[in-house]
Each structure stands twice: as structure tokens, then as C-alpha cells.
Scaffold this motif. Sequence first.
Motif, PDB file in Angstrom:
ATOM      1  N   ARG A  81      40.723  40.354  46.669  1.00 60.89           N
ATOM      2  CA  ARG A  81      41.901  40.880  45.963  1.00 60.89           C
ATOM      3  C   ARG A  81      42.770  39.738  45.422  1.00 60.89           C
ATOM      4  O   ARG A  81      43.307  39.817  44.317  1.00 60.89           O
ATOM      5  CB  ARG A  81      42.721  41.758  46.919  1.00 60.89           C
ATOM      6  N   LYS A  82      42.904  38.683  46.207  1.00 61.90           N
ATOM      7  CA  LYS A  82      43.680  37.526  45.745  1.00 61.90           C
ATOM      8  C   LYS A  82      42.996  36.855  44.555  1.00 61.90           C
ATOM      9  O   LYS A  82      43.647  36.418  43.608  1.00 61.90           O
ATOM     10  CB  LYS A  82      43.847  36.526  46.891  1.00 61.90           C
ATOM     11  N   SER A 139      43.655  38.928  41.465  1.00 62.28           N
ATOM     12  CA  SER A 139      45.032  38.751  41.002  1.00 62.28           C
ATOM     13  C   SER A 139      45.186  37.406  40.293  1.00 62.28           C
ATOM     14  O   SER A 139      45.815  37.311  39.232  1.00 62.28           O
ATOM     15  CB  SER A 139      45.985  38.838  42.194  1.00 62.28           C
ATOM     16  N   ARG A 180      43.490  37.523  36.847  1.00 60.67           N
ATOM     17  CA  ARG A 180      44.314  38.223  35.846  1.00 60.67           C
ATOM     18  C   ARG A 180      45.450  37.320  35.361  1.00 60.67           C
ATOM     19  O   ARG A 180      45.764  37.297  34.170  1.00 60.67           O
ATOM     20  CB  ARG A 180      44.878  39.515  36.453  1.00 60.67           C
ATOM     21  N   ASP A 181      46.051  36.588  36.291  1.00 61.49           N
ATOM     22  CA  ASP A 181      47.131  35.679  35.895  1.00 61.49           C
ATOM     23  C   ASP A 181      46.627  34.635  34.904  1.00 61.49           C
ATOM     24  O   ASP A 181      47.268  34.354  33.890  1.00 61.49           O
ATOM     25  CB  ASP A 181      47.702  34.977  37.128  1.00 61.49           C
ATOM     26  N   GLU A 209      48.934  43.346  35.990  1.00 60.04           N
ATOM     27  CA  GLU A 209      48.257  44.246  36.924  1.00 60.04           C
ATOM     28  C   GLU A 209      48.022  45.626  36.322  1.00 60.04           C
ATOM     29  O   GLU A 209      47.025  46.271  36.599  1.00 60.04           O
ATOM     30  CB  GLU A 209      49.083  44.370  38.212  1.00 60.04           C
TER      31      GLU A 209
END
Length: 293
Positions: A144-145, A148, A151-152, A158
Motif C-alpha cells: 500500500r505504501k 501511494s 501515485r505521488d 488518491e
Amino acid sequence: MKELYLQYKALLFKIAYQLTGSAADAEDIVQDVFVKAYDIDPESIAEPKAYLCKMATNRSLDLLKSARKQRERYVGPWLPEPIITEETDALDAVIHHDLLSYAMLVLLERLTPSERAVFVLREALGFDYSDIAKLIEKSEVNCRKLLSRARDKMGISEAEPVHAQPAGEEWVRRFVLELAEGNVKEVLSLLAEEVVLLSDGGGKVSAAIHPIKTRENVSRFLFGLVQKGPLADGSVKAELRILNGQTGLVLRSDKGIEGVTLFHVVQGGALHLYIVRNPDKLKLLKLYTGGSS
């Protein structure tokens, strides 16, 4: 094993292609996976899909890690290998669905191999975090990290969908028409303020070494190609084809395919233009377009 091949070859190709950005490498990876799995009794594999996906993912990540070092020495911008995905094309049945847009494939180059794997498996192919964790041998929390962080790096919030809106056929036809007729004002109106043109010749054919920015510079470059290059004397012709699930241009001469152009359009204006001229990345297109590369 033949049944498993027919059942999962498409999925493995999609994983490998989107992880490596190379259709040629993806085909090799799929073949390698099944060659290695051939001697294994299918009944001894509790979860064939997971087993094969893990093999394809690991093989892709190994290749991607070595390829990244080569890409650091690449001449000019490196772009993913485009693929034909027309309804009438044989390859369509293999990769038509669950394929990120070409613009997204380009953005994936910003990611580490682990980030790229999680992003592709989760956002393009819809794997659960628990399955992704098993495939890349990391915890669900870590996956999950990684997503994230990916995506950044790609500039995607999100809540934002990952499937960028590709250029439609109508937009591409209009753009080509305005270029052909020399309508500078109209062409400028079809380019976003922050437009960037990337040209990949791989050091093997002529191409812009550096990204071309601003509407005026991109427009000037394109009109130069259309009015003074081989497009002007008719030795190279442009045809609309469905590439990576969107309308693009295939440039073809008597010698074969000279290049491919794809567009990333936002709110009616092209934000990115991708021109692929590296002959190595055009080889597979001849298999699906009926011409030589």
C-alpha cells in the motif's frame, strides 16, 4: 500445461509488457515462463495462476532492473514499445483489456521496479493487495505504501483514476488535417500550454535528442516534418491505427514502418506527443500490420 498456456498467456503478457515497456521482452518472458513450467506436473501446483504470475513478475523485474541501467545510457528519450490493438488484430485478443494508456506507460518510468510492479498489478490488473504481497514477497502494508508513493511520483491523486483519457480518432484526424493544410493557428489551439514532444530514435535514426517544449516550438518542429521532410514529397505516408488502445499514427514508406506517433490529450489539447522511431521498437508491428518494419 497447454491448457494453462491458453488460459493465462494473455495475463502474463500484460504483466510483462507493462512492467518492462517492451512487447518483444514480454513475449520472451511468457515463453520462458512456460518453458520452465513445462516439466512441472500441473496438478502439483496448488494455485496455477498465482504460480505463473509470480514467475512472470519476477522475470520481468529482473529484466527491468538490468534494463534501467541500459536506459541511463540511452541516446535521447526512452519510450515504451508501441503495440497494435485493433479489433481485427490477432494481438487484440491478448492485450486489449487491462492495459494502461501509453501516457501511463511513459509515467511508469519514474518508478522503482517494486513501485511499478505494485502499480501495474493493482491499478491496471486489479489484483488484491494480499495477492500482490505474495507475488512480490512484500507485506500488504508495504504494498500500500509503494502504491501511494508511485501515485505521488506520477502526479496522480488518491481519488484520481489512473486510466488517462487518450486522444480520440476525431481529434487525431483534425490535428493531422490542420497540419497538412498548414493552419498554424489551428494547430496551436490543439496543443496544451505545457505541451512536450518526445522523440525516440535510440541513436539509430534521426530524432530529437531532447524533449521539445512550448506550443510554438512543437508546432514549428511538426510543420518542419510535414512541409520539408519525407511527408512533404509523399515518400512517407501517415495512416491512423489503434495503438495501445488509442488512435495513433503509423508512418510508412516503401521500406516499411518509419515511425509511430501517439498523443496524450487533456481537455482538447495535446499535453504530450510521443514519436517512436527506434527500429528495434517497430519490429513487432510488422507482424500485425502486414508490412515490413
